[in-house]
Design an enzyme around this catalytic site. Sequence first.
Site: not given
Ligand code: NAP
Ligand code: GLV
Length: 314
Positions: A229, A277
Site C-alpha cells: 500500500r 496498482h
Molecule cells: P496476509 O495474509 O494477512 O499477511 C500479512 C502478513 O503481514 C503476515 O505475515 C503478518 O504477520 C504480517 N504483518 C501484519 N502486521 C504486521 C506487523 N505490524 N509487523 C510485522 N508483520 C506484520 O496478507 P496478504 O494476503 O499476504 O496481503 C498483504 C497485502 O498486500 C494486503 O493487505 C494488501 O494491502 C496488499 N496487496 C496489494 C496488491 C496490489 O495489487 N498491489 C494486491 C493484493 C494485496 P503474521 O503472519 O505473523 O500475522
Molecule cells: C489490491 O490491492 C488488493 O488488496 O487486493
Amino acid sequence: MAAPERLVFISPSDPPGDWERAFRAAAPEIEFVVSRGEVEAPETIDWAVVWKPPPGALARLPNLKCVLSLGAGVDHILGDPSYPKGVPLSRVVDPYLTAGMSEYVVLHVLTHHRDLPRSLAHQAAGRWTPFAAPRADETRVGLMGLGELGLDAARKLKTFGYRLAGWSLGRKAEPGVESFAGPDELGAFLARTDILVCLLPLTAATRGILNARAFAQLPRGARIVNAARGGHLVEADLLAALDEGRIGGATLDVFEREPLPAMSPLWSHPKVIVTPHIAALTDARSTAGQMAESMARVRAGGRPLYEVDLRRGY
Ligand code: NAP
Ligand code: GLV
C-alpha cells in the site's frame, strides 16, 4: 414468498458488468445492485461487495449480514471509522491473485538484482557497456509480510537461489527463509536485506514503515519493491534516500494518492519504476464463487471464508 436477498456492489474502479456476470453464475438467487451514490431501499441490502466504499456508506445499510472486500487488503474499508463493527468482513484469498503477485515480485526482484534499469539506460544512450550482476546466492532478499502473498512469493523466489528472509508478527518456519518476528527484530532484518519487498497489510502499526529510519538500516544501495500500500511508504523519505544514493532504486505499484498525481516527481525519477496498482488484480470469475460460499456460510449461521480480524485490522 420471501423477498430475494440483495447484494450491493460499490467500487469506483472495478467493472460492475464482469462482477454481475460472475455473480449471476455463482449466486443467481441474489439480486445484484450497483451503487452509484445513494443506495435505494438500504434496509433491503443483505451483502456488500466493495472496493473503497465512500465513508459512511456501509453504516447506512442497517441489515448487512457480511461485507466482502474486492481486494486482499481491507484498509480501504477499515479506514472508515463508521464501519459497522458487528458485521463480519471477508477478504480475497485467491490462487489467481496470489500467482499474479508472485509474478510481479519475481519480475521486480530480478529487475533490481540484474539492474535492468541500467541496461535500459545504456541502450537508450547507444552504449555497449557490459556489467556483472551479483550472484543470486549472495543477494539477500527480504520480504516484509509472510502471509498468503509473501509466503508464495518467497517460495517462487527460492528457485533462483536468493538468500531469503521474511519479517512478520509471528515467527515462521518456512525452509530456506530466515524468520524475523516483531518490532524488535525489524532492524536486524533490514540490515541483512539488499532487495526489500513490502507485502504488509496497511494498519496503524505498519503505516509509514518504509521511512528514513528504515532506509538508514538497510545496506547502502538497497532496492525497494512496494506492492502493498502507498501508506507504507513515506515518499519524501524515499526521494531523499534515492537522491543521496542510500537507496539504489525502487519499484512502486501503490501510492498514498492514486492515481499518482501528474506532478509527482516519482513519475520521472530515473531510479523509480512506477506501475498503476496492478501487481495482483482480483479475478471476478474465481472470486465470486468463494464470496457466494461465504454468503452461504453466514446464511447458515457460520462465519465467512477468510474473515478479517477487526481488532488486528488484517
Ligand atoms: P496476509 O495474509 O494477512 O499477511 C500479512 C502478513 O503481514 C503476515 O505475515 C503478518 O504477520 C504480517 N504483518 C501484519 N502486521 C504486521 C506487523 N505490524 N509487523 C510485522 N508483520 C506484520 O496478507 P496478504 O494476503 O499476504 O496481503 C498483504 C497485502 O498486500 C494486503 O493487505 C494488501 O494491502 C496488499 N496487496 C496489494 C496488491 C496490489 O495489487 N498491489 C494486491 C493484493 C494485496 P503474521 O503472519 O505473523 O500475522
Ligand atoms: C489490491 O490491492 C488488493 O488488496 O487486493
